[in-house]
Design a protein around this motif. Structure first.
Motif, PDB file in Angstrom:
ATOM      1  N   LEU A  70       0.810  -1.229   0.000  1.00 45.55           N
ATOM      2  CA  LEU A  70       0.000   0.000   0.000  1.00 45.55           C
ATOM      3  C   LEU A  70       0.840   1.274   0.000  1.00 45.55           C
ATOM      4  CD1 LEU A  70      -0.076   1.311   3.167  1.00 45.55           C
ATOM      5  CD2 LEU A  70      -1.336  -0.776   3.539  1.00 45.55           C
ATOM      6  N   ALA A  94      -3.265  -5.787   0.867  1.00 47.45           N
ATOM      7  CA  ALA A  94      -4.075  -4.872   1.676  1.00 47.45           C
ATOM      8  C   ALA A  94      -5.494  -4.943   1.154  1.00 47.45           C
ATOM      9  CB  ALA A  94      -3.554  -3.439   1.543  1.00 47.45           C
ATOM     10  N   GLY A  96      -7.415  -2.094   1.383  1.00 50.30           N
ATOM     11  CA  GLY A  96      -7.527  -0.764   0.784  1.00 50.30           C
ATOM     12  C   GLY A  96      -6.641  -0.691  -0.451  1.00 50.30           C
ATOM     13  N   ARG A 273      -7.794   5.410   6.657  1.00 52.52           N
ATOM     14  CA  ARG A 273      -6.644   5.980   5.961  1.00 52.52           C
ATOM     15  C   ARG A 273      -6.443   7.401   6.486  1.00 52.52           C
ATOM     16  NH1 ARG A 273      -5.261   1.633   4.760  1.00 52.52           N
ATOM     17  NH2 ARG A 273      -4.990   0.698   2.690  1.00 52.52           N
ATOM     18  N   HIS A 320       0.436   2.385  11.875  1.00 54.55           N
ATOM     19  CA  HIS A 320      -0.319   1.608  10.872  1.00 54.55           C
ATOM     20  C   HIS A 320      -0.191   0.096  11.119  1.00 54.55           C
ATOM     21  CE1 HIS A 320      -1.953   2.056   6.495  1.00 54.55           C
ATOM     22  NE2 HIS A 320      -2.501   1.009   7.103  1.00 54.55           N
ATOM     23  N   SER A 323      -3.763  -4.174  11.121  1.00 53.26           N
ATOM     24  CA  SER A 323      -3.952  -5.558  10.646  1.00 53.26           C
ATOM     25  C   SER A 323      -2.817  -6.470  11.100  1.00 53.26           C
ATOM     26  CB  SER A 323      -4.052  -5.576   9.116  1.00 53.26           C
ATOM     27  OG  SER A 323      -2.813  -5.191   8.538  1.00 53.26           O
ATOM     28  N   MET A 332      -3.199 -12.450   4.616  1.00 50.39           N
ATOM     29  CA  MET A 332      -3.140 -11.409   3.566  1.00 50.39           C
ATOM     30  C   MET A 332      -2.144 -11.812   2.482  1.00 50.39           C
ATOM     31  SD  MET A 332      -3.106  -8.122   6.121  1.00 50.39           S
ATOM     32  CE  MET A 332      -2.878  -6.808   4.933  1.00 50.39           C
TER      33      MET A 332
HETATM   34  O1  LIG Z   1      -5.828  -1.610   3.787  1.00 49.41           O
HETATM   35  C1  LIG Z   1      -5.205  -2.412   4.485  1.00 49.41           C
HETATM   36  O2  LIG Z   1      -5.311  -3.644   4.344  1.00 49.41           O
HETATM   37  C2  LIG Z   1      -4.330  -1.920   5.595  1.00 49.41           C
HETATM   38  O3  LIG Z   1      -4.102  -0.598   5.630  1.00 49.41           O
HETATM   39  C3  LIG Z   1      -3.142  -2.757   5.896  1.00 49.41           C
HETATM   40  O4  LIG Z   1      -3.617  -3.903   6.468  1.00 49.41           O
END
Ligand SMILES: O=C(O)[C@H](O)CO
Ligand SMILES: NC(=O)c1ccc[n+]([C@@H]2O[C@H](COP(=O)([O-])OP(=O)(O)OC[C@H]3O[C@@H](n4cnc5c(N)ncnc54)[C@H](O)[C@@H]3O)[C@@H](O)[C@H]2O)c1
Length: 386
Positions: A70, A94, A96, A273, A320, A323, A332
């Motif tokens: 990201l 991610a 996002g 964000r 950040h 997660s 992920m």
């Molecule tokens: O969008 C996302 O997944 C986070 O910002 C990182 O896990």
């Protein structure tokens, strides 16, 4: 990036060249790719954020797919280069994907994957942790203790806010926003007010049922309300957590005017964000409202904070990490790898990105499908049956 680029290679004779711009947790994701004839190259450069030029150097002239992060700017330049290298698959590690120009990817026929679902509870748990830490002033109290300032119990020492019976406000009641709301309602018996473009029907049903259960047990029932405007949430809620996607509609959603209508002792949490909040306006608001507290996982100019934020005692800041649980981060990596693999192999796209558990079961092979491709419709990719 200094040349030669530092790379770790798995299965050098693999037919498909897949690049990961960062080492990712776990090994299952590597095995899944190498078992299917992929040569996996992992960039091990020490530099945290790779520039477009760094990634161009990594792509070279033959690359079938990329797993990116990201922090990287995936736009016209990179997608056209990926296409020239023969690539058709990219996945963010991610959920996002505001760092990705999806239209540019579609223009070059590149599928864009993301990793929904596997981080829902982990991210919601951090938002809940920040809510608690802010309401009970845990970080300030910890610093006080370590500084040797504690010389005995006092009636006024670090008095904070009780959550029970107060109102939790959620802006963006999607997967993570709804999971967070449930934690705060069930855990602390808070009432809910939420704002989203869509109705969160399952969340509403949960609160109704939990309220009935509490009433039947002789306790004060919890309630819910879907707000007609975001301002209603800001005015009414005691704790507000932000969980929308970042796009044009949510940029600086929380600005000077909107901060001014919130309660003076409200708590604001952001695990979505950074640019969802006008951070400079937030710093000013924190300065003049010492009882207003924030818990921030994300920042407008990551990795930097706006001037003044680091000095504010009424702000809790973490880098950040929402997660960052082992299970989630490994999951992920798996979902991102399977997105890329699935596109390379011509597999269909899983029809429900909210039901991805089957891809995460270590004891059975994953379905022959891409778990989540955000531009599947744009590219006309076929959909898989569940
Ligand atoms: O969008 C996302 O997944 C986070 O910002 C990182 O896990
Ligand atoms: N801090 C972290 O590490 C971390 C981890 C995971 C996700 N995130 C962020 O959280 C976001 C949400 O993730 P999710 O899985 O819950 O996504 P989701 O798509 O399930 O939920 C997003 C919700 O935002 C709503 N929304 C969109 N525009 C809105 C607007 N203008 N006003 C109000 N609501 C709006 C959508 O309708 C949707 O319900 C991600 O896009 C990502 O940016 C951050």
């Amino acid at each position: 990036m200094a040349k030669p680029v530092s790379i770790q290679v798995w299965n050098p004779s693999g037919k498909y060249r897949v690049i990961s711009t960062k080492p990712m947790p776990g090994t299952r994701w590597i095995r899944l790719l190498t078992d299917q004839d992929c040569r996996v190259e992992i960039c091990t450069e020490k530099k945290t954020i790779l520039s477009v030029e760094d990634i161009l150097a990594l792509l070279g002239d033959k690359c079938d797919g990329v797993i990116g992060q990201l922090t990287e700017d995936w736009g016209e330049v990179l997608f056209s280069a990926l296409r020239r290298a023969g690539g058709t698959a990219f996945s963010n590690m991610a959920v996002g994907y505001n760092n990705v120009d999806v239209n540019a990817a579609a223009k070059y026929g590149v599928a864009v994957g993301n990793t929904p679902g596997v981080l829902t509870e982990t991210t919601a748990e951090l938002a809940a942790s920040l809510s608690l830490a802010a309401s009970r002033r845990i970080v300030e109290a910890d610093q006080f203790m370590r500084a040797g300032l504690y010389d005995g119990w006092l009636p006024h020492l670090f008095v904070g806010n009780l959550l029970k019976g107060q109102t939790v406000g959620v802006i963006g009641a999607g997967r993570i926003g709804s999971a967070y709301a449930r934690m705060m309602i069930e855990g602390f018996k808070m009432n809910l007010i939420y704002y989203d473009l869509y109705q969160a029907t399952r969340l509403e049903k949960f609160v109704t049922a939990y309220g009935q259960f509490l009433k039947a047990s002789g306790e004060q029932p919890v309630t819910w309300k879907r707000a007609a405007t975001m301002e209603d949430v800001l005015r009414e809620a005691d704790v507000i957590s932000l969980h929308p996607v970042l796009d044009k509609t949510t940029y600086h959603l929380i600005n000077k005017d909107r901060l001014s209508i919130m309660k003076k002792d409200a708590i604001l949490v952001n695990c979505s964000r950074g640019p969802v909040i006008d951070e400079a306006a937030l710093v000013e608001h924190l300065k003049v409202n010492p009882m207003f507290r924030v818990g921030l996982d994300v920042f407008e100019d990551e990795p930097h904070m706006k001037p003044g934020l680091a000095e504010m005692k009424n702000a809790i800041v973490v880098p950040h990490i929402a997660s960052a649980s082992k299970w989630t981060r490994e999951g992920m990596a798996t979902l991102a790898a399977l997105n890329v693999l699935g596109k390379i192999k011509g597999y269909p796209v899983w029809s429900d990105p909210n039901r991805i558990e089957v891809f995460l079961d270590e004891n059975s092979p994953p379905p022959a499908a891409c778990p989540s491709i955000v531009n599947a419709k744009q590219l006309g990719l076929p959909s898989s049956k569940l």
